[in-house]
Design a protein around this motif. Structure first.
Motif, PDB file in Angstrom:
ATOM      1  N   MET A  31       0.834  -1.193   0.000  1.00 23.76           N
ATOM      2  CA  MET A  31       0.000   0.000   0.000  1.00 23.76           C
ATOM      3  C   MET A  31       0.877   1.253   0.000  1.00 23.76           C
ATOM      4  N   ASN A  32       0.427   2.267  -0.714  1.00 21.97           N
ATOM      5  CA  ASN A  32       1.124   3.543  -0.762  1.00 21.97           C
ATOM      6  C   ASN A  32       1.346   4.081   0.650  1.00 21.97           C
ATOM      7  N   GLU A  33       2.577   4.583   0.911  1.00 19.67           N
ATOM      8  CA  GLU A  33       2.921   5.075   2.245  1.00 19.67           C
ATOM      9  C   GLU A  33       2.000   6.215   2.675  1.00 19.67           C
ATOM     10  N   LYS A  34       1.674   7.108   1.748  1.00 22.23           N
ATOM     11  CA  LYS A  34       0.811   8.247   2.087  1.00 22.23           C
ATOM     12  C   LYS A  34      -0.595   7.773   2.414  1.00 22.23           C
ATOM     13  N   LYS A  35      -1.070   6.765   1.692  1.00 17.65           N
ATOM     14  CA  LYS A  35      -2.400   6.230   1.983  1.00 17.65           C
ATOM     15  C   LYS A  35      -2.426   5.577   3.363  1.00 17.65           C
ATOM     16  N   GLN A  36      -1.328   4.937   3.746  1.00 21.51           N
ATOM     17  CA  GLN A  36      -1.246   4.346   5.075  1.00 21.51           C
ATOM     18  C   GLN A  36      -1.392   5.409   6.157  1.00 21.51           C
ATOM     19  N   ILE A  37      -0.806   6.580   5.902  1.00 23.48           N
ATOM     20  CA  ILE A  37      -0.928   7.687   6.863  1.00 23.48           C
ATOM     21  C   ILE A  37      -2.392   8.082   7.022  1.00 23.48           C
ATOM     22  N   TYR A  38      -3.104   8.171   5.885  1.00 21.89           N
ATOM     23  CA  TYR A  38      -4.531   8.527   5.939  1.00 21.89           C
ATOM     24  C   TYR A  38      -5.332   7.447   6.659  1.00 21.89           C
ATOM     25  N   TYR A  39      -5.041   6.181   6.360  1.00 24.35           N
ATOM     26  CA  TYR A  39      -5.772   5.094   7.001  1.00 24.35           C
ATOM     27  C   TYR A  39      -5.541   5.088   8.519  1.00 24.35           C
ATOM     28  N   LYS A  40      -4.299   5.313   8.924  1.00 28.56           N
ATOM     29  CA  LYS A  40      -3.975   5.339  10.358  1.00 28.56           C
ATOM     30  C   LYS A  40      -4.682   6.511  11.033  1.00 28.56           C
ATOM     31  N   SER A  76     -20.692   2.353   3.611  1.00 30.44           N
ATOM     32  CA  SER A  76     -20.499   2.698   5.018  1.00 30.44           C
ATOM     33  C   SER A  76     -19.427   3.774   5.191  1.00 30.44           C
ATOM     34  N   LEU A  77     -19.629   4.649   6.158  1.00 32.46           N
ATOM     35  CA  LEU A  77     -18.635   5.662   6.495  1.00 32.46           C
ATOM     36  C   LEU A  77     -17.611   5.140   7.499  1.00 32.46           C
ATOM     37  N   LEU A  78     -17.760   3.919   7.919  1.00 32.28           N
ATOM     38  CA  LEU A  78     -16.890   3.363   8.955  1.00 32.28           C
ATOM     39  C   LEU A  78     -15.750   2.528   8.379  1.00 32.28           C
ATOM     40  N   ASN A  79     -15.636   2.480   7.046  1.00 34.16           N
ATOM     41  CA  ASN A  79     -14.583   1.722   6.372  1.00 34.16           C
ATOM     42  C   ASN A  79     -13.661   2.691   5.635  1.00 34.16           C
ATOM     43  N   ALA A  80     -12.382   2.704   5.982  1.00 30.47           N
ATOM     44  CA  ALA A  80     -11.434   3.662   5.407  1.00 30.47           C
ATOM     45  C   ALA A  80     -11.325   3.524   3.894  1.00 30.47           C
ATOM     46  N   LYS A  81     -11.453   2.318   3.375  1.00 36.44           N
ATOM     47  CA  LYS A  81     -11.327   2.103   1.925  1.00 36.44           C
ATOM     48  C   LYS A  81     -12.412   2.831   1.131  1.00 36.44           C
ATOM     49  N   ASN A  82     -13.535   3.104   1.758  1.00 35.29           N
ATOM     50  CA  ASN A  82     -14.624   3.797   1.071  1.00 35.29           C
ATOM     51  C   ASN A  82     -14.330   5.275   0.851  1.00 35.29           C
ATOM     52  N   TYR A  83     -13.207   5.753   1.374  1.00 36.26           N
ATOM     53  CA  TYR A  83     -12.809   7.145   1.167  1.00 36.26           C
ATOM     54  C   TYR A  83     -11.663   7.271   0.167  1.00 36.26           C
ATOM     55  N   ASP A  84     -11.342   6.172  -0.519  1.00 37.67           N
ATOM     56  CA  ASP A  84     -10.184   6.177  -1.421  1.00 37.67           C
ATOM     57  C   ASP A  84     -10.294   7.249  -2.500  1.00 37.67           C
ATOM     58  N   ASP A  85     -11.503   7.483  -3.022  1.00 37.87           N
ATOM     59  CA  ASP A  85     -11.639   8.479  -4.084  1.00 37.87           C
ATOM     60  C   ASP A  85     -11.307   9.878  -3.591  1.00 37.87           C
ATOM     61  N   LEU A  86     -11.556  10.160  -2.314  1.00 40.73           N
ATOM     62  CA  LEU A  86     -11.187  11.452  -1.715  1.00 40.73           C
ATOM     63  C   LEU A  86      -9.702  11.484  -1.386  1.00 40.73           C
ATOM     64  N   ILE A  87      -9.196  10.431  -0.774  1.00 41.54           N
ATOM     65  CA  ILE A  87      -7.786  10.388  -0.367  1.00 41.54           C
ATOM     66  C   ILE A  87      -6.863  10.505  -1.573  1.00 41.54           C
ATOM     67  N   GLU A  88      -7.224   9.834  -2.674  1.00 41.48           N
ATOM     68  CA  GLU A  88      -6.381   9.870  -3.874  1.00 41.48           C
ATOM     69  C   GLU A  88      -6.276  11.278  -4.451  1.00 41.48           C
ATOM     70  N   ARG A  89      -7.274  12.113  -4.256  1.00 41.69           N
ATOM     71  CA  ARG A  89      -7.225  13.482  -4.771  1.00 41.69           C
ATOM     72  C   ARG A  89      -6.129  14.288  -4.068  1.00 41.69           C
ATOM     73  N   PHE A  90      -5.877  13.982  -2.814  1.00 36.35           N
ATOM     74  CA  PHE A  90      -4.771  14.616  -2.111  1.00 36.35           C
ATOM     75  C   PHE A  90      -3.442  13.972  -2.507  1.00 36.35           C
ATOM     76  N   ILE A  91      -3.423  12.640  -2.559  1.00 39.99           N
ATOM     77  CA  ILE A  91      -2.164  11.923  -2.796  1.00 39.99           C
ATOM     78  C   ILE A  91      -1.565  12.258  -4.155  1.00 39.99           C
ATOM     79  N   VAL A  92      -2.391  12.417  -5.191  1.00 42.25           N
ATOM     80  CA  VAL A  92      -1.844  12.706  -6.519  1.00 42.25           C
ATOM     81  C   VAL A  92      -1.133  14.068  -6.527  1.00 42.25           C
TER      82      VAL A  92
END
Length: 300
Positions: free
Chosen positions: A1-10, A273-289
């Motif tokens: 997993m991308n290091e930056k995404k791990q930061i968001y998930y944590k 669900s809002l309780l699963n971090a993976k469901n926010y990937d489309d938002l998180i990727e907008r920052f990561i790119v």
């Protein structure tokens, strides 16, 4: 997993998850409400459809009853569909006000920023000529990789007379201010954008890039940053931000990216669900790119 995404998930598990519990309850309650109300409208629509079939089978045309039954049938069915659309819109507004701000802190520590603060950078970019007004719906400032970042949801209007001025641009503006300069001005825009400038068109010899973008530069000496790795990140902007128009300016140490979107600032889905971090990937990727683009350019 991308290091930056791990930061968001944590960060999600530690900080965000407790804060979205109430919004999750709102989501579940909204789903139950819209399903129940839409079901009632569909049942009413089916009832009038049944009456319509009976009238047709009996071959009894009533100039008053026939159009009334037909109207009610379509009205109730369409209302049932519209209920889902309106619920989705209300849910998106809830996400933007209550959930989106929670994702500003990780990595770049974004903060709300004064609106219309990047007007000078927009003018210097030469992506937009002679616009009349700038209206930022929201603006945020962050810092990553020795680079200042401003993200704005912006509307630029055309300089014409009248109360209702047509839009020149409506979408996301991303401004990056680096601590080093390329001593050049490079402009790129997707081939569906009709733009003009007095720079020289250049060929970066990347076939995939040339298929989608025009590239212009004030001089052709300092464009070595345009390579396969750079193009890979730029291409992701179009995918992640659902771009229907893309413009890019790199002048000295300032980048301005303008993206007209098919689905502006939307993320999440009412049935996820809002309780699963993976469901926010489309938002998180907008920052990561954005961070990935900064990393690539800091290496070049």
């Amino acid at each position: 997993m991308n290091e930056k995404k791990q930061i968001y998930y944590k960060y999600f598990e530690d900080k965000i998850l407790p804060s979205v519990q109430n919004v999750e309850k709102y989501r579940i309650k909204l789903i139950k409400k819209v399903i129940l109300s839409s079901l009632l409208f569909f049942i009413a629509g089916a009832f009038f459809a049944y009456i319509f079939i009976i009238i047709m089978l009996n071959d009894k045309f009533n100039p008053l009853l026939f159009p009334l039954v037909l109207f009610c049938m379509y009205a109730f069915i369409i209302k049932g569909i519209i209920n889902f659309i309106l619920a989705g819109k209300a849910y998106q507004e809830k996400l933007l006000t209550d959930v989106f701000p929670l994702f500003l802190t990780p990595v770049a520590n974004f903060k709300p920023w004064p609106k219309n603060s990047n007007t000078e950078a927009i003018l210097d970019s030469q992506l937009f000529h002679n616009f009349d007004t700038q209206e930022d719906e929201a603006s945020f400032f962050g810092f990553y990789g020795r680079t200042n970042i401003i993200i704005s949801n912006t509307l630029l209007t055309m300089p014409v007379k009248g109360v209702n001025k047509p839009n020149m641009f409506k979408g996301i503006l991303i401004q990056l201010e680096f601590d080093k300069s390329i001593n050049n001005h490079v402009i790129m825009f997707s081939k569906n954008e009709h733009k003009y400038n007095n720079f020289r068109q250049v060929n970066p010899h990347i076939d995939d890039l040339n298929q989608y973008l025009y590239v212009f530069a004030k001089n052709t000496e300092n464009i070595t940053f345009i390579n396969e790795e750079f193009w890979h990140v730029i291409k992701r902007f179009g995918e992640i931000y659902t771009a229907k128009g893309f413009e890019f300016s790199f002048k000295n140490n300032v980048i301005l990216i303008a993206i007209r979107q098919k689905r502006p600032m939307q993320f999440g889905f009412i049935f996820k669900s809002l309780l699963n971090a993976k469901n926010y990937d489309d938002l998180i990727e907008r920052f990561i790119v954005i961070y990935d683009l900064i990393d690539v350019l800091n290496k070049s």
